[in-house]
Design a protein around this motif. Structure first.
Motif, PDB file in Angstrom:
ATOM      1  N   LEU A   5      23.304 -25.639 -13.956  1.00  0.00           N
ATOM      2  CA  LEU A   5      22.981 -27.047 -14.112  1.00  0.00           C
ATOM      3  C   LEU A   5      24.144 -27.918 -13.651  1.00  0.00           C
ATOM      4  CD1 LEU A   5      21.154 -29.325 -14.959  1.00  0.00           C
ATOM      5  CD2 LEU A   5      21.879 -28.991 -17.331  1.00  0.00           C
ATOM      6  N   ALA A   6      25.364 -27.488 -13.932  1.00  0.00           N
ATOM      7  CA  ALA A   6      26.528 -28.239 -13.461  1.00  0.00           C
ATOM      8  C   ALA A   6      26.519 -28.339 -11.936  1.00  0.00           C
ATOM      9  CB  ALA A   6      27.810 -27.580 -13.943  1.00  0.00           C
ATOM     10  N   ARG A   7      26.212 -27.231 -11.266  1.00  0.00           N
ATOM     11  CA  ARG A   7      26.126 -27.266  -9.796  1.00  0.00           C
ATOM     12  C   ARG A   7      25.022 -28.217  -9.345  1.00  0.00           C
ATOM     13  NH1 ARG A   7      26.990 -21.593 -10.412  1.00  0.00           N
ATOM     14  NH2 ARG A   7      24.736 -21.220 -10.234  1.00  0.00           N
ATOM     15  N   SER A   8      23.889 -28.198 -10.067  1.00  0.00           N
ATOM     16  CA  SER A   8      22.780 -29.071  -9.720  1.00  0.00           C
ATOM     17  C   SER A   8      23.162 -30.541  -9.892  1.00  0.00           C
ATOM     18  CB  SER A   8      21.559 -28.738 -10.586  1.00  0.00           C
ATOM     19  OG  SER A   8      20.494 -29.607 -10.332  1.00  0.00           O
ATOM     20  N   LEU A   9      23.895 -30.856 -10.967  1.00  0.00           N
ATOM     21  CA  LEU A   9      24.311 -32.230 -11.213  1.00  0.00           C
ATOM     22  C   LEU A   9      25.277 -32.724 -10.143  1.00  0.00           C
ATOM     23  CD1 LEU A   9      24.820 -32.095 -15.081  1.00  0.00           C
ATOM     24  CD2 LEU A   9      23.090 -33.433 -13.880  1.00  0.00           C
ATOM     25  N   ARG A  10      26.103 -31.823  -9.611  1.00  0.00           N
ATOM     26  CA  ARG A  10      27.104 -32.223  -8.612  1.00  0.00           C
ATOM     27  C   ARG A  10      26.512 -32.438  -7.225  1.00  0.00           C
ATOM     28  NH1 ARG A  10      30.245 -27.864 -11.120  1.00  0.00           N
ATOM     29  NH2 ARG A  10      31.846 -28.770 -12.485  1.00  0.00           N
ATOM     30  N   ARG A  11      25.298 -31.980  -7.003  1.00  0.00           N
ATOM     31  CA  ARG A  11      24.690 -32.122  -5.682  1.00  0.00           C
ATOM     32  C   ARG A  11      24.392 -33.597  -5.389  1.00  0.00           C
ATOM     33  NH1 ARG A  11      20.155 -27.606  -4.597  1.00  0.00           N
ATOM     34  NH2 ARG A  11      20.216 -28.744  -2.612  1.00  0.00           N
ATOM     35  N   ASP A  12      24.327 -33.924  -4.121  1.00  0.00           N
ATOM     36  CA  ASP A  12      24.096 -35.313  -3.725  1.00  0.00           C
ATOM     37  C   ASP A  12      22.695 -35.529  -3.158  1.00  0.00           C
ATOM     38  OD1 ASP A  12      24.272 -33.993  -1.332  1.00  0.00           O
ATOM     39  OD2 ASP A  12      25.926 -35.194  -0.523  1.00  0.00           O
TER      40      ASP A  12
ATOM     41  N   ILE B  75      14.631 -39.779 -12.084  1.00  0.00           N
ATOM     42  CA  ILE B  75      15.281 -38.967 -11.051  1.00  0.00           C
ATOM     43  C   ILE B  75      14.474 -39.136  -9.761  1.00  0.00           C
ATOM     44  CG2 ILE B  75      16.004 -36.657 -10.339  1.00  0.00           C
ATOM     45  CD1 ILE B  75      17.530 -37.669 -12.766  1.00  0.00           C
ATOM     46  N   TRP B  76      15.171 -39.482  -8.676  1.00  0.00           N
ATOM     47  CA  TRP B  76      14.533 -39.725  -7.390  1.00  0.00           C
ATOM     48  C   TRP B  76      15.078 -38.751  -6.347  1.00  0.00           C
ATOM     49  CZ3 TRP B  76      11.025 -43.818  -7.383  1.00  0.00           C
ATOM     50  CH2 TRP B  76      11.110 -44.697  -8.483  1.00  0.00           C
ATOM     51  N   GLN B  77      14.204 -38.232  -5.527  1.00  0.00           N
ATOM     52  CA  GLN B  77      14.593 -37.373  -4.411  1.00  0.00           C
ATOM     53  C   GLN B  77      13.725 -37.720  -3.208  1.00  0.00           C
ATOM     54  OE1 GLN B  77      14.391 -33.860  -7.332  1.00  0.00           O
ATOM     55  NE2 GLN B  77      15.750 -33.071  -5.737  1.00  0.00           N
ATOM     56  N   ASP B  78      14.366 -37.944  -2.084  1.00  0.00           N
ATOM     57  CA  ASP B  78      13.656 -38.322  -0.854  1.00  0.00           C
ATOM     58  C   ASP B  78      12.770 -39.538  -1.076  1.00  0.00           C
ATOM     59  OD1 ASP B  78      14.781 -36.075   0.448  1.00  0.00           O
ATOM     60  OD2 ASP B  78      13.183 -34.802  -0.366  1.00  0.00           O
ATOM     61  N   GLY B  79      13.235 -40.464  -1.893  1.00  0.00           N
ATOM     62  CA  GLY B  79      12.484 -41.682  -2.152  1.00  0.00           C
ATOM     63  C   GLY B  79      11.334 -41.540  -3.116  1.00  0.00           C
TER      64      GLY B  79
ATOM     65  N   TYR C 224      24.916 -50.690 -20.393  1.00  0.00           N
ATOM     66  CA  TYR C 224      25.452 -50.316 -19.090  1.00  0.00           C
ATOM     67  C   TYR C 224      24.305 -50.362 -18.086  1.00  0.00           C
ATOM     68  CZ  TYR C 224      29.472 -48.523 -21.690  1.00  0.00           C
ATOM     69  OH  TYR C 224      30.551 -48.400 -22.519  1.00  0.00           O
ATOM     70  N   PRO C 225      24.445 -51.121 -17.008  1.00  0.00           N
ATOM     71  CA  PRO C 225      23.344 -51.253 -16.058  1.00  0.00           C
ATOM     72  C   PRO C 225      23.152 -50.048 -15.146  1.00  0.00           C
ATOM     73  CG  PRO C 225      25.230 -52.530 -15.312  1.00  0.00           C
ATOM     74  CD  PRO C 225      25.572 -52.017 -16.675  1.00  0.00           C
ATOM     75  N   SER C 226      24.172 -49.204 -15.052  1.00  0.00           N
ATOM     76  CA  SER C 226      24.099 -48.040 -14.175  1.00  0.00           C
ATOM     77  C   SER C 226      24.232 -46.759 -14.978  1.00  0.00           C
ATOM     78  CB  SER C 226      25.208 -48.097 -13.118  1.00  0.00           C
ATOM     79  OG  SER C 226      25.090 -49.261 -12.326  1.00  0.00           O
ATOM     80  N   PRO C 227      23.686 -45.646 -14.487  1.00  0.00           N
ATOM     81  CA  PRO C 227      23.804 -44.371 -15.191  1.00  0.00           C
ATOM     82  C   PRO C 227      25.265 -43.928 -15.265  1.00  0.00           C
ATOM     83  CG  PRO C 227      22.125 -44.273 -13.471  1.00  0.00           C
ATOM     84  CD  PRO C 227      22.881 -45.534 -13.252  1.00  0.00           C
ATOM     85  N   PRO C 228      25.605 -43.070 -16.199  1.00  0.00           N
ATOM     86  CA  PRO C 228      26.976 -42.548 -16.266  1.00  0.00           C
ATOM     87  C   PRO C 228      27.298 -41.690 -15.050  1.00  0.00           C
ATOM     88  CG  PRO C 228      25.537 -41.365 -17.775  1.00  0.00           C
ATOM     89  CD  PRO C 228      24.742 -42.527 -17.256  1.00  0.00           C
ATOM     90  N   ALA C 229      28.579 -41.561 -14.771  1.00  0.00           N
ATOM     91  CA  ALA C 229      29.009 -40.728 -13.654  1.00  0.00           C
ATOM     92  C   ALA C 229      28.851 -39.253 -14.009  1.00  0.00           C
ATOM     93  CB  ALA C 229      30.466 -41.015 -13.310  1.00  0.00           C
ATOM     94  N   VAL C 230      28.559 -38.447 -13.014  1.00  0.00           N
ATOM     95  CA  VAL C 230      28.428 -37.001 -13.236  1.00  0.00           C
ATOM     96  C   VAL C 230      29.718 -36.434 -13.810  1.00  0.00           C
ATOM     97  CG1 VAL C 230      28.147 -34.772 -12.091  1.00  0.00           C
ATOM     98  CG2 VAL C 230      26.651 -36.680 -11.485  1.00  0.00           C
ATOM     99  N   SER C 231      30.859 -36.903 -13.321  1.00  0.00           N
ATOM    100  CA  SER C 231      32.137 -36.397 -13.823  1.00  0.00           C
ATOM    101  C   SER C 231      32.285 -36.664 -15.311  1.00  0.00           C
ATOM    102  CB  SER C 231      33.293 -37.038 -13.050  1.00  0.00           C
ATOM    103  OG  SER C 231      33.254 -38.457 -13.173  1.00  0.00           O
ATOM    104  N   ASP C 232      31.785 -37.810 -15.773  1.00  0.00           N
ATOM    105  CA  ASP C 232      31.853 -38.131 -17.196  1.00  0.00           C
ATOM    106  C   ASP C 232      30.973 -37.194 -18.005  1.00  0.00           C
ATOM    107  OD1 ASP C 232      32.624 -39.871 -19.445  1.00  0.00           O
ATOM    108  OD2 ASP C 232      30.519 -40.449 -19.444  1.00  0.00           O
ATOM    109  N   ILE C 233      29.786 -36.896 -17.481  1.00  0.00           N
ATOM    110  CA  ILE C 233      28.883 -35.971 -18.169  1.00  0.00           C
ATOM    111  C   ILE C 233      29.521 -34.604 -18.302  1.00  0.00           C
ATOM    112  CG2 ILE C 233      26.666 -34.773 -18.030  1.00  0.00           C
ATOM    113  CD1 ILE C 233      25.558 -37.202 -16.574  1.00  0.00           C
TER     114      ILE C 233
END
Length: 216
Positions: A55-62, A109-113, A199-208
């Motif tokens: 899951l950590a690898r999945s969260l780090r993906r762009d 969660i959005w992927q490819d629009g 907070y208007p934006s989601p937390p950063a992956v690094s913070d999670i």
């Protein structure tokens, strides 16, 4: 109950949550609503979300984007789009009303629009009542939960209610507590205030990843 039944209002639903109960329907086409107060309740410790290495690898993906409250209706419809659902027309309309009132929120969660996953729930005081989640691509709902728990924590929430404990939720760190213990936590949570929109934006992956425990 029929969607136009005036006896079931958003205010009624909020009072029910404050009392520790929540609504369900037998199916999408059912007009009947029943109320549930489980003998044992599922909750997510906000400091105990389990992140596996995969899951950590999945969260780090762009290859995905995360948003807050961008498409609440889409998330609820995604959760209802399954063979067996407890979301009927009455419940759908009630949650849309709660969202307009500022008491129901979603993470998308959005992927490819495309909207590929998400989770939504109801807020009262410092309690978040998780209602449902969905996933149209691998790990989409897990990603949504990871962002949600981090977001709730930073916004001052103290209780993340999952209603029931499933093997999937247990693998991510959710636990089961007796009804009396849940009601005590709920009453404490209702005395405080938290703001999902702080907070208007989601937390950063690094913070999670820094704040959540890693498991193999």
């Amino acid at each position: 109950m029929h969607p136009r039944d005036p006896t079931l209002t958003p205010q009624t639903l909020l009072r029910a949550y404050a009392a520790g109960i929540f609504p369900m329907a037998e199916g999408a086409e059912s007009d009947e609503i029943f109320w549930v107060d489980p003998r044992r309740r599922g909750v997510f410790p906000l400091d105990g979300f389990h992140i596996s290495r995969s899951l950590a690898r999945s969260l780090r993906r762009d290859d995905y984007d995360v948003t807050l409250d961008r498409d609440f209706e889409g998330v609820v419809r995604g959760c209802a789009d399954r063979d067996e659902t407890w979301i009927n027309a009455t419940i759908f309309a009630l949650y849309m009303a709660l969202h307009r009132m500022g008491h129901a929120h979603s993470i998308e969660i959005w992927q490819d629009g495309l909207l590929t996953g998400g989770v939504y729930g109801v807020t009262l005081g410092t309690a978040f009542f998780g209602e449902s989640m969905f996933s149209r691509r691998p790990n989409a709902s897990k990603r949504a939960l990871a962002f949600l728990t981090a977001h709730l924590d930073r916004c001052g929430f103290t209780l993340f209610d999952t209603q029931f404990l499933t093997p999937h939720l247990a693998s991510l760190g959710a636990v089961e507590i007796p009804r009396d213990a849940y009601h005590a936590k709920l009453q404490a949570a209702l005395t405080g205030q938290a703001d999902f929109g702080a907070y208007p934006s989601p937390p950063a992956v690094s913070d999670i990843l820094q704040r959540r425990s890693q498991t193999s």
